[in-house]
Structure formats: structure tokens, C-alpha cells
Scaffold this motif. Sequence first.
Motif, PDB file in Angstrom:
ATOM      1  N   GLU A   1     110.393  62.718 -34.192  1.00  0.00           N
ATOM      2  CA  GLU A   1     109.703  61.696 -34.985  1.00  0.00           C
ATOM      3  C   GLU A   1     109.123  60.601 -34.103  1.00  0.00           C
ATOM      4  OE1 GLU A   1     108.716  60.928 -38.246  1.00  0.00           O
ATOM      5  OE2 GLU A   1     108.929  63.093 -38.280  1.00  0.00           O
ATOM      6  N   THR A   2     109.710  60.396 -32.934  1.00  0.00           N
ATOM      7  CA  THR A   2     109.167  59.400 -32.006  1.00  0.00           C
ATOM      8  C   THR A   2     107.934  59.924 -31.271  1.00  0.00           C
ATOM      9  OG1 THR A   2     110.590  60.151 -30.193  1.00  0.00           O
ATOM     10  CG2 THR A   2     111.474  58.457 -31.670  1.00  0.00           C
ATOM     11  N   ASP A   3     107.724  61.251 -31.297  1.00  0.00           N
ATOM     12  CA  ASP A   3     106.605  61.863 -30.581  1.00  0.00           C
ATOM     13  C   ASP A   3     105.422  62.188 -31.485  1.00  0.00           C
ATOM     14  OD1 ASP A   3     108.271  61.744 -28.447  1.00  0.00           O
ATOM     15  OD2 ASP A   3     108.635  63.901 -28.287  1.00  0.00           O
ATOM     16  N   PHE A   4     105.702  62.619 -32.721  1.00  0.00           N
ATOM     17  CA  PHE A   4     104.639  63.068 -33.600  1.00  0.00           C
ATOM     18  C   PHE A   4     103.630  61.950 -33.843  1.00  0.00           C
ATOM     19  CE2 PHE A   4     107.595  66.394 -35.705  1.00  0.00           C
ATOM     20  CZ  PHE A   4     107.327  67.278 -34.664  1.00  0.00           C
ATOM     21  N   LEU A   5     102.374  62.331 -34.027  1.00  0.00           N
ATOM     22  CA  LEU A   5     101.280  61.362 -34.163  1.00  0.00           C
ATOM     23  C   LEU A   5     101.073  60.954 -35.612  1.00  0.00           C
ATOM     24  CD1 LEU A   5      98.719  62.869 -31.626  1.00  0.00           C
ATOM     25  CD2 LEU A   5     100.581  61.264 -31.220  1.00  0.00           C
TER      26      LEU A   5
ATOM     27  N   VAL B   1      99.811  72.115 -29.464  1.00  0.00           N
ATOM     28  CA  VAL B   1      98.588  72.932 -29.444  1.00  0.00           C
ATOM     29  C   VAL B   1      97.392  72.156 -30.001  1.00  0.00           C
ATOM     30  CG1 VAL B   1      97.505  75.021 -30.364  1.00  0.00           C
ATOM     31  CG2 VAL B   1      99.876  75.082 -29.601  1.00  0.00           C
ATOM     32  N   PHE B   2      97.615  71.368 -31.057  1.00  0.00           N
ATOM     33  CA  PHE B   2      96.497  70.725 -31.754  1.00  0.00           C
ATOM     34  C   PHE B   2      96.506  69.201 -31.634  1.00  0.00           C
ATOM     35  CE2 PHE B   2      94.653  68.848 -35.622  1.00  0.00           C
ATOM     36  CZ  PHE B   2      93.371  69.374 -35.567  1.00  0.00           C
ATOM     37  N   ASP B   3      97.601  68.548 -32.018  1.00  0.00           N
ATOM     38  CA  ASP B   3      97.602  67.097 -32.168  1.00  0.00           C
ATOM     39  C   ASP B   3      97.268  66.365 -30.871  1.00  0.00           C
ATOM     40  OD1 ASP B   3      98.347  67.756 -34.684  1.00  0.00           O
ATOM     41  OD2 ASP B   3     100.318  66.806 -34.632  1.00  0.00           O
ATOM     42  N   LEU B   4      98.007  66.653 -29.804  1.00  0.00           N
ATOM     43  CA  LEU B   4      97.770  65.954 -28.535  1.00  0.00           C
ATOM     44  C   LEU B   4      96.376  66.257 -27.995  1.00  0.00           C
ATOM     45  CD1 LEU B   4     101.238  66.459 -26.811  1.00  0.00           C
ATOM     46  CD2 LEU B   4     100.375  64.411 -27.958  1.00  0.00           C
ATOM     47  N   TRP B   5      95.942  67.496 -28.181  1.00  0.00           N
ATOM     48  CA  TRP B   5      94.618  67.887 -27.684  1.00  0.00           C
ATOM     49  C   TRP B   5      93.510  67.183 -28.458  1.00  0.00           C
ATOM     50  CZ3 TRP B   5      90.599  70.729 -30.005  1.00  0.00           C
ATOM     51  CH2 TRP B   5      89.585  71.152 -29.140  1.00  0.00           C
ATOM     52  N   VAL B   6      93.617  67.145 -29.792  1.00  0.00           N
ATOM     53  CA  VAL B   6      92.566  66.530 -30.595  1.00  0.00           C
ATOM     54  C   VAL B   6      92.557  65.011 -30.392  1.00  0.00           C
ATOM     55  CG1 VAL B   6      93.854  66.094 -32.737  1.00  0.00           C
ATOM     56  CG2 VAL B   6      91.438  66.633 -32.860  1.00  0.00           C
ATOM     57  N   GLN B   7      93.713  64.429 -30.120  1.00  0.00           N
ATOM     58  CA  GLN B   7      93.748  62.993 -29.838  1.00  0.00           C
ATOM     59  C   GLN B   7      92.966  62.675 -28.561  1.00  0.00           C
ATOM     60  OE1 GLN B   7      97.467  61.246 -28.407  1.00  0.00           O
ATOM     61  NE2 GLN B   7      97.266  59.593 -29.885  1.00  0.00           N
ATOM     62  N   ALA B   8      93.163  63.489 -27.527  1.00  0.00           N
ATOM     63  CA  ALA B   8      92.413  63.286 -26.280  1.00  0.00           C
ATOM     64  C   ALA B   8      90.931  63.601 -26.474  1.00  0.00           C
ATOM     65  CB  ALA B   8      93.013  64.162 -25.174  1.00  0.00           C
ATOM     66  N   TRP B   9      90.630  64.643 -27.275  1.00  0.00           N
ATOM     67  CA  TRP B   9      89.233  65.018 -27.520  1.00  0.00           C
ATOM     68  C   TRP B   9      88.492  63.885 -28.234  1.00  0.00           C
ATOM     69  CZ3 TRP B   9      85.035  65.844 -30.485  1.00  0.00           C
ATOM     70  CH2 TRP B   9      84.120  66.800 -30.073  1.00  0.00           C
TER      71      TRP B   9
END
Length: 327
Positions: free
Chosen positions: A6-10, A114-122
Motif C-alpha cells: 500500500e505504500t508503493d501502489f500509485l 508492468v503498467f503503473d510505474l511505466w505509465v507514470q514515467a511515460w
Amino acid sequence: MNAIYETDFLGFSYGFRPGRSPHQALDALYTGLLTKKVNWVLDLDIKGFFDGISHEWLVKFVEHRIADRRVVRLIQKWLNAGVLEDGKLLRVEEGTPQGGSASPLLANIYLHYVFDLWVQAWRRKRSHGDMIVVRFADDMVLGFQVKSDAERFWAELTERFRKFALELHPEKTRLLEFGPFAVADRKRRGERKPETFNFLGFTHICGKKRSNGMFTVVRQTMRKRLQAKLNAVKTELRRRMHHPIPDQGQWLRSVVSGHSRYYGVPMNAPALHLFRFQVGWLWHRALSRRSQNGRILWDRMRRLINRWLPPVRLYHDYPLRRMGVVT
């Protein structure tokens, strides 16, 4: 593990998380469409997501955050245990068992990397305009200001998913023109009204406010969901046909009330009235078949409906007000 992740999820991830609900995801999408410069919506659908999760990649993602080898081994055993279908044990080398207690968390972990961290950077590095993201488990909707951004994102996401054994559904994934200028732009080009898209049981439509004619998003109950629920009520009424009327009425009251509590959003009252009317009509037909003495007169039926079926009520406020309170 929930407390750790929960501390990591966006913030734009809403599915299967404590303190978060589908209506918060719906509110976030509605607010983004109205407050950001969104002209294009990318409606994503992952083909067989829960069946396509790679065990190898999932274990790597867990090991990245969880150092306790005992927990990692437990997850590996759980993934390799297989599932029972019709009394037969089926071994699976990929995917997580749907309905399993750990599946929602593991699915969120997988998509987080796979998705969240990548789309945040994108969004931060590649986008040339406003961009919104809302994800509820494997249901994802993105909004873009610039069409070229949406097309480039779609192509790059396809390649990224392929690396992690996932695939976008070729027919259900689509890019559509949607936003405050979509109606005027399409009318000027001689095209039909903007397309609609579905998210969490609601069909989202480009509309106008009655008060000032400004753009708004109209959310209506999906036709498939409405019809599926009515079919389920019809089947259950047939099974309960000879139960006492008060028992039937109490059950139908809970059905109509539960339906309204989820779908009772602003501008969806017509669909709620339709559902209540159809439930009353199905109940009338079931009661009329209980004996050969004839159909129940509608005067009596109206009294039963007014007594047992709760009136239509909107349980949710306008999202801009709700999000204002939350944030």
C-alpha cells in the motif's frame, strides 16, 4: 503484504485496495475528463489477464520487495498448486486462480511493475499534453489531449506487454474521440456522434448539462449488465414462485436497493426507473402463474410494488463535489 505494498501502489490504482472502491475510480475518471484537456480516450482491455500472468516475472516482482524467502516460497507453492474444476485437479504453469484469496493482490503487484510505474514515467517524459490514467484491477482507461500521444502510447504499451507475457485484446481495445470538443469537431467533419465506452458497469457518453449546456459526462447502466441482472431475477423468481409474497417482496426489495446503491449516480435515473419497472413486471408475471385462477389485477400489483420495491434514489453525489471532499 498488503500493508507493505500500500505504500508503493500509485494513486490512480483503485482495484482491490483497502479504503478504495469502484466509485472512487469512476469519480476520478469523471473528474479527469471534465477538468483536464482530454480529447481522446484509450479504452484498454487485457486479453485473459488472470490466465496470462507469468509466474517467473511475478516471483521476480515479489522478490524485489519481499526479502523473506519463506513468504516467496509460499507464493510459489500457491501458484503451482493448481485449481479444482469439476472435481479434477488442473496444474497451471501461468496465471493466478481467479477467486483465490491472494489473486487480487498479486495481480495488482504484477500490473504495478508492468503498467503503473511505466505509465507514470511515460506521462512525465513522453506526453506532449494533458494525460489522465485510471486503473481498476485489469480495467484501464486513459485520456489524452493529443491524438499522436495516444497512438504512440498504444504502440509502445503493446510492445511492453508482450515482454511480460500479456496481450491487449485486438477487438476490445480502441481509441475514440471523446471530450468537450468531440461533438462539434465530428459534426464539422460530417461524422456521427462520439463513440461511447464502458467502465465498471457504466456506459460513458458525451453529454451536456441541462442548466447551461456545457459539456458533461453522462453515465448510464450498461445494457448488458442491466439485462443480465433482469435475467437473474427472472430465474430466481421462477424458483421462488410459490414462496409467500412477503418473502418474495423482501428479497426483491434487497435486489432493487442493492442495484440502486451501485448504479444510483447523477443522470442515471431513467435506467434505475426502467430496472424497477421491469422487476415489478417480472414479479407480476411470476405471481400470475402461481395458479389457474387468472392473472393478478394491476391495481393489486401496484400496491405490492409500492409496498415492497423501494423508490428510485440517487445514492451518489456529483463526482466533482465528492472528489473535492476527498482531496
